[in-house]
Design a protein around this motif. Structure first.
Motif, PDB file in Angstrom:
ATOM      1  N   HIS A  51     -11.152 -10.855   4.774  1.00 34.95           N
ATOM      2  CA  HIS A  51     -10.203  -9.873   5.292  1.00 34.95           C
ATOM      3  C   HIS A  51      -8.877  -9.933   4.526  1.00 34.95           C
ATOM      4  CE1 HIS A  51      -7.770  -7.519   8.043  1.00 34.95           C
ATOM      5  NE2 HIS A  51      -6.953  -8.555   8.155  1.00 34.95           N
ATOM      6  N   LEU A  52      -8.296 -11.132   4.444  1.00 31.27           N
ATOM      7  CA  LEU A  52      -6.995 -11.268   3.782  1.00 31.27           C
ATOM      8  C   LEU A  52      -7.096 -11.018   2.282  1.00 31.27           C
ATOM      9  CD1 LEU A  52      -5.549 -14.343   5.693  1.00 31.27           C
ATOM     10  CD2 LEU A  52      -4.799 -11.958   5.868  1.00 31.27           C
ATOM     11  N   ASN A  53      -8.178 -11.475   1.672  1.00 31.71           N
ATOM     12  CA  ASN A  53      -8.352 -11.258   0.239  1.00 31.71           C
ATOM     13  C   ASN A  53      -8.521  -9.770  -0.072  1.00 31.71           C
ATOM     14  OD1 ASN A  53      -8.600 -12.487  -2.440  1.00 31.71           O
ATOM     15  ND2 ASN A  53     -10.671 -11.642  -2.365  1.00 31.71           N
ATOM     16  N   SER A  54      -9.220  -9.059   0.791  1.00 28.51           N
ATOM     17  CA  SER A  54      -9.393  -7.612   0.606  1.00 28.51           C
ATOM     18  C   SER A  54      -8.046  -6.896   0.687  1.00 28.51           C
ATOM     19  CB  SER A  54     -10.356  -7.062   1.662  1.00 28.51           C
ATOM     20  OG  SER A  54     -10.435  -5.665   1.590  1.00 28.51           O
ATOM     21  N   GLN A  55      -7.229  -7.268   1.667  1.00 29.87           N
ATOM     22  CA  GLN A  55      -5.896  -6.668   1.789  1.00 29.87           C
ATOM     23  C   GLN A  55      -5.057  -6.967   0.550  1.00 29.87           C
ATOM     24  OE1 GLN A  55      -4.087  -8.033   5.430  1.00 29.87           O
ATOM     25  NE2 GLN A  55      -4.808  -6.217   6.510  1.00 29.87           N
ATOM     26  N   CYS A  56      -5.110  -8.212   0.102  1.00 27.30           N
ATOM     27  CA  CYS A  56      -4.336  -8.629  -1.064  1.00 27.30           C
ATOM     28  C   CYS A  56      -4.796  -7.853  -2.310  1.00 27.30           C
ATOM     29  CB  CYS A  56      -4.487 -10.136  -1.268  1.00 27.30           C
ATOM     30  SG  CYS A  56      -3.339 -10.850  -2.445  1.00 27.30           S
ATOM     31  N   THR A  57      -6.107  -7.710  -2.457  1.00 25.29           N
ATOM     32  CA  THR A  57      -6.664  -6.963  -3.590  1.00 25.29           C
ATOM     33  C   THR A  57      -6.242  -5.502  -3.537  1.00 25.29           C
ATOM     34  OG1 THR A  57      -8.534  -8.473  -3.747  1.00 25.29           O
ATOM     35  CG2 THR A  57      -8.809  -6.301  -4.755  1.00 25.29           C
ATOM     36  N   ASN A  58      -6.268  -4.896  -2.359  1.00 26.02           N
ATOM     37  CA  ASN A  58      -5.850  -3.493  -2.225  1.00 26.02           C
ATOM     38  C   ASN A  58      -4.388  -3.314  -2.628  1.00 26.02           C
ATOM     39  OD1 ASN A  58      -8.370  -2.667  -1.330  1.00 26.02           O
ATOM     40  ND2 ASN A  58      -7.838  -2.808   0.827  1.00 26.02           N
ATOM     41  N   ILE A  59      -3.551  -4.235  -2.227  1.00 27.62           N
ATOM     42  CA  ILE A  59      -2.133  -4.172  -2.611  1.00 27.62           C
ATOM     43  C   ILE A  59      -2.009  -4.307  -4.125  1.00 27.62           C
ATOM     44  CG2 ILE A  59       0.079  -5.408  -2.484  1.00 27.62           C
ATOM     45  CD1 ILE A  59      -0.693  -6.037   0.489  1.00 27.62           C
ATOM     46  N   ARG A  60      -2.765  -5.227  -4.699  1.00 28.34           N
ATOM     47  CA  ARG A  60      -2.734  -5.432  -6.154  1.00 28.34           C
ATOM     48  C   ARG A  60      -3.141  -4.156  -6.890  1.00 28.34           C
ATOM     49  NH1 ARG A  60      -6.400  -9.720  -6.850  1.00 28.34           N
ATOM     50  NH2 ARG A  60      -5.056 -10.832  -5.418  1.00 28.34           N
ATOM     51  N   VAL A  61      -4.184  -3.495  -6.421  1.00 28.90           N
ATOM     52  CA  VAL A  61      -4.652  -2.250  -7.039  1.00 28.90           C
ATOM     53  C   VAL A  61      -3.562  -1.178  -6.963  1.00 28.90           C
ATOM     54  CG1 VAL A  61      -6.303  -0.344  -6.767  1.00 28.90           C
ATOM     55  CG2 VAL A  61      -7.113  -2.712  -6.746  1.00 28.90           C
ATOM     56  N   MET A  62      -2.919  -1.058  -5.808  1.00 33.77           N
ATOM     57  CA  MET A  62      -1.843  -0.068  -5.658  1.00 33.77           C
ATOM     58  C   MET A  62      -0.655  -0.402  -6.555  1.00 33.77           C
ATOM     59  SD  MET A  62      -1.747   1.121  -1.669  1.00 33.77           S
ATOM     60  CE  MET A  62      -1.629  -0.504  -0.965  1.00 33.77           C
ATOM     61  N   LEU A  63      -0.347  -1.694  -6.678  1.00 34.19           N
ATOM     62  CA  LEU A  63       0.759  -2.096  -7.554  1.00 34.19           C
ATOM     63  C   LEU A  63       0.458  -1.746  -9.003  1.00 34.19           C
ATOM     64  CD1 LEU A  63       1.690  -5.527  -5.967  1.00 34.19           C
ATOM     65  CD2 LEU A  63       3.260  -3.591  -6.278  1.00 34.19           C
ATOM     66  N   ILE A  64      -0.748  -2.035  -9.453  1.00 26.33           N
ATOM     67  CA  ILE A  64      -1.128  -1.713 -10.840  1.00 26.33           C
ATOM     68  C   ILE A  64      -1.022  -0.219 -11.077  1.00 26.33           C
ATOM     69  CG2 ILE A  64      -3.075  -1.662 -12.461  1.00 26.33           C
ATOM     70  CD1 ILE A  64      -3.909  -4.409 -11.195  1.00 26.33           C
ATOM     71  N   SER A  65      -1.497   0.560 -10.127  1.00 22.90           N
ATOM     72  CA  SER A  65      -1.423   2.018 -10.250  1.00 22.90           C
ATOM     73  C   SER A  65       0.033   2.494 -10.298  1.00 22.90           C
ATOM     74  CB  SER A  65      -2.150   2.666  -9.069  1.00 22.90           C
ATOM     75  OG  SER A  65      -2.037   4.068  -9.128  1.00 22.90           O
ATOM     76  N   SER A  66       0.869   1.949  -9.430  1.00 20.51           N
ATOM     77  CA  SER A  66       2.291   2.338  -9.404  1.00 20.51           C
ATOM     78  C   SER A  66       3.000   1.950 -10.696  1.00 20.51           C
ATOM     79  CB  SER A  66       3.001   1.683  -8.219  1.00 20.51           C
ATOM     80  OG  SER A  66       2.475   2.150  -7.004  1.00 20.51           O
ATOM     81  N   ILE A  67       2.707   0.761 -11.202  1.00 24.49           N
ATOM     82  CA  ILE A  67       3.312   0.304 -12.460  1.00 24.49           C
ATOM     83  C   ILE A  67       2.885   1.211 -13.605  1.00 24.49           C
ATOM     84  CG2 ILE A  67       3.280  -1.563 -14.180  1.00 24.49           C
ATOM     85  CD1 ILE A  67       3.070  -3.510 -11.693  1.00 24.49           C
ATOM     86  N   ASN A  68       1.581   1.508 -13.672  1.00 25.68           N
ATOM     87  CA  ASN A  68       1.105   2.381 -14.744  1.00 25.68           C
ATOM     88  C   ASN A  68       1.704   3.768 -14.674  1.00 25.68           C
ATOM     89  OD1 ASN A  68      -0.449   0.355 -15.870  1.00 25.68           O
ATOM     90  ND2 ASN A  68      -2.319   0.955 -14.795  1.00 25.68           N
ATOM     91  N   THR A  69       1.832   4.323 -13.474  1.00 33.39           N
ATOM     92  CA  THR A  69       2.436   5.638 -13.300  1.00 33.39           C
ATOM     93  C   THR A  69       3.899   5.619 -13.734  1.00 33.39           C
ATOM     94  OG1 THR A  69       0.946   6.199 -11.482  1.00 33.39           O
ATOM     95  CG2 THR A  69       3.001   7.453 -11.626  1.00 33.39           C
TER      96      THR A  69
END
Length: 118
Positions: free
Chosen positions: A93-111
Motif C-alpha cells: 500500500h505505502l510503496n504504491s502510494q510512494c511510486t504514484n507520487i514519484r511518477v507524478m513528480l517525474i511528469s511534472s519535472i519533465n513538463t
C-alpha cells in the motif's frame, strides 16, 4: 494554498508515514523510523515549497528534491518490509502510494523542463 493532486497525495502520504512512525516507535524501532519519518514527510514539504519557487529552475529543483526524497522513502519501506517491521499489505500500500507520487513528480519535472525550453 493550491490543492493540486500532487500536493494532496503527498500530504496524505505524509500522514500515513507519521502514523507508521508512531507504530514503529511502539516496537522500539528508532533508526529506520527516524529516517522514513524525515524522508516521507519531506516529499510534501518540498512540493509545497515549489509552489513559491523563484522561477522555473527553482521550481524544478524543489521537485527534484522531492523526487529524491520519495526514492529514499521507497528504500526505507523496502527495508522495513524485509526486516519484518511492516507486513506485506502495508508495504504494498505505502510503496504504491510512494511510486504514484514519484511518477507524478517525474511528469511534472519533465513538463516544467519542456516549458522552459519554449
Amino acid at each position: 494554498m493550491r490543492e493540486d493532486k500532487l500536493s494532496v497525495q503527498s500530504m496524505n502520504f505524509a500522514v500515513e508515514i507519521i502514523n507508521l512512525v508512531k507504530e514503529l516507535k511502539t516496537k522500539k524501532e528508532s533508526i529506520m523510523s527516524n529516517q522514513i519519518g524525515r524522508s516521507g514527510t519531506s516529499i510534501g514539504a518540498n512540493i509545497r515549497e515549489a509552489h513559491y519557487a523563484h522561477g522555473t529552475a527553482d521550481f524544478i529543483a524543489k521537485l527534484q528534491i522531492a523526487l529524491k526524497e520519495s526514492n529514499e522513502t521507497g528504500y526505507w519501506l523496502e527495508l522495513l518490509f524485509k526486516t519484518d517491521y511492516i507486513d506485506e499489505p502495508t508495504y504494498k500500500h505505502l510503496n504504491s502510494q510512494c511510486t504514484n507520487i514519484r511518477v507524478m513528480l517525474i511528469s511534472s519535472i519533465n513538463t516544467a523542463k519542456q516549458n522552459m525550453e519554449k
